[in-house]
Design an enzyme around this catalytic site. Sequence first.
Site, short mmCIF file in Angstrom:
data_model
loop_
_atom_site.label_atom_id
_atom_site.label_comp_id
_atom_site.label_asym_id
_atom_site.label_seq_id
_atom_site.Cartn_x
_atom_site.Cartn_y
_atom_site.Cartn_z
N PRO A 2 -35.88 -25.61 19.10
CA PRO A 2 -35.47 -25.16 17.78
C PRO A 2 -35.92 -23.73 17.46
O PRO A 2 -37.10 -23.44 17.41
CB PRO A 2 -36.14 -26.17 16.83
CG PRO A 2 -36.43 -27.35 17.68
CD PRO A 2 -36.71 -26.81 19.04
N GLU A 3 -34.95 -22.87 17.28
CA GLU A 3 -35.20 -21.53 16.77
C GLU A 3 -34.50 -21.46 15.41
O GLU A 3 -34.08 -22.49 14.89
CB GLU A 3 -34.65 -20.47 17.75
CG GLU A 3 -35.26 -20.61 19.14
CD GLU A 3 -34.74 -19.58 20.15
OE1 GLU A 3 -34.26 -18.53 19.71
OE2 GLU A 3 -34.81 -19.84 21.35
#
Length: 269
Positions: A2-3
């Site tokens: 997750p960015e």
Amino acid sequence: MPELPEVETIKNELLPHVLGRKITGVAVFWDKMVKQPTAAEFCERVTGQKITNLTRRGKYLFFHLSSGEMLVMHMKMTGSLLINPPDAKFARAIFQLDNGAVMHFRDPRKFGKMWLAADESAVADKLGPEPLDNDFTVETLTKILRNRKAPVKPVLLDQAIIAGIGNMYADESLYEAKIHPVRPACSLSEVEIKRLYTAIRRVLRAAIKNKGASVRNYIRPDGDIGTAHAEFRVAHGTGKNCPRCGTLIKRIVVRGRGTYLCPKCQPEP
DNA sequence: CTATAGACCTGACGGC
DNA sequence: TGCCGTCAGGTCTATA
């Protein structure tokens, strides 16, 4: 992993499930994921709270509680938040909601964290600007890069300098801007900074539109995957060819991070 | 100040 | 098949 686009998607898709809901119970199965207070006290204090809002800053999620406290979460590399999943595999914490739904914090590698804070400033104040905000301009990026001798990629990854960019989107942005990742940040020309600025914003916006990239463990709250990785042109591109010139994508290591690039489009300094 | 290395974890994958 | 080593990479902390 997750960015910014993945966390933004989690926030957007979770919001209709949690907004206005009361948390009727919390179970934590991996105590170390709670940074503060203790896991037991955390469960006690969260239980009974209503979720009045859900916001994102960088890669952090903020559940605004009716007590005025903030429940902060970070997915780190393999965390995801799932609504009514079919099983409890890798569930490190489970939240019961007052409409009968459950939210699982799923995290195979147990790197994810959550904690209670008085407000979001303790976290938010340590972060650089949001790259998709209106006040993030070419001038902002120019100032960021101007005086730094470090390679441009680690600068993009530093959350205190710009918030939300991680390994995949740094590689994609630098590829699109035709800039080699180890170029000293201060060596970029005006034209290159402009290209990098446009690339960062385009890449992040496109990834949000595609609900994030499911290259490894990232899953959306409903269990679906994101499709942003289908548009990746270099990230995780071992064995693939550059879509612009056909050259074989190369993998190097920059400051300990796997880094993908086109050796022809992104010439070495 | 910067820069680098190690720690946290475990699933996936390659080699034999 | 199965064992073992290596890799993945966000962020914090420790050390040079």
